[in-house]
Design an enzyme around this catalytic site. Sequence first.
Site, short mmCIF file in Angstrom:
data_model
loop_
_atom_site.label_atom_id
_atom_site.label_comp_id
_atom_site.label_asym_id
_atom_site.label_seq_id
_atom_site.Cartn_x
_atom_site.Cartn_y
_atom_site.Cartn_z
CD GLU A 35 0.61 11.20 22.32
OE1 GLU A 35 0.35 10.52 21.32
OE2 GLU A 35 -0.15 12.05 22.79
CG ASP A 67 -6.56 10.03 20.21
OD1 ASP A 67 -6.47 8.79 20.11
OD2 ASP A 67 -6.91 10.61 21.25
#
Length: 337
Positions: A56, A227
């Site tokens: 990410e 998450d």
Amino acid sequence: MIKVLTVTDIQKLIQIIGLESFYERVITTLEEDFRRWNEFILSPRHGTFYPDGIIELMPCADQQLFAFKYVNGYPCNPIKGKLNVVAIGLLSDAGSGYPLMISEMTLLTAFRTAATGVLAAKYLVRKNAKSLAIIGTGAQAEFEVLAFAGFFQLEEVRFFDTDPQAMTKFTRNLSGQKFRLIPNNSIVDAVRDADIVITATAVKKRQSLFEFEDISPGTHIHAMGGDCLGKTELSAEFLNQVKLVVEYKPQSLIEGEVQQCESNLIYAELWELVCKNKPGRQNNHEITLFDSVGFALEDYSILRVVYELATEHQLGTESDLIPELSDPKNLFGLLKP
């Protein structure tokens, strides 16, 4: 010249100012930045998915600074001898676009995640909280417990993990603290009557670690293990019975516990509590839950802190990653003898 901070530099920084003082500085800065929420250019993180995990990029900026973090999430890495999460961060001057600092962020991510949990707890936990339970004693666990212990007068910390070696590691690392360490044989035993519950599991799947009837009225839950898409730690039925606070709805609804819910179930974003737009805990009986997935503003805050401290204490290495030219239009001149 760009300041480059390594893991060794962060270790030195903690040795110089102390762990508790570092947490205090980070929590204070987080609160300052959440208070000026509307000054930031915000976006959900940008993820690239692979069969074994995700990579990410997490950007955040205001008119002075631009920050982003490169971070992975590979739950199976520990069995290969690698970390589940590793990260690198960059801080830039927004006026010129020139990078100011590149920093390790594996340690810093652990610090800022714990510090953000404490910031939310400041508004959501009963003032007389004495006991904490943590489910999952992997790489993040000690950071969480020590951050909370620095803010609350904890008398006991209960813990459980499916991996006995992780529990042994956790015990060894936290021995000698003021609070009692109490290992438990089950999740339910650990969370029963705890004032604060932290869920920090790494398995990428939908879970229901405990049920609503397993906890007491007035409990606060810091749910930080869920998450990413498809990864949760508590059931939708559980979420329907608590006061839910998130960091940033557009991201949390994709990655958090609340990916199971409609957005109207969310009581507030954290900045709304910090800015006193909405009250946090309103009585000693309600059950509160901070659904923390990690947000780029938190990386911005800790990078800002570390840049200031590294400059103050002359830590890091100055590196010529950006060309310095007497004639900015003559980049090719660098290649001439």
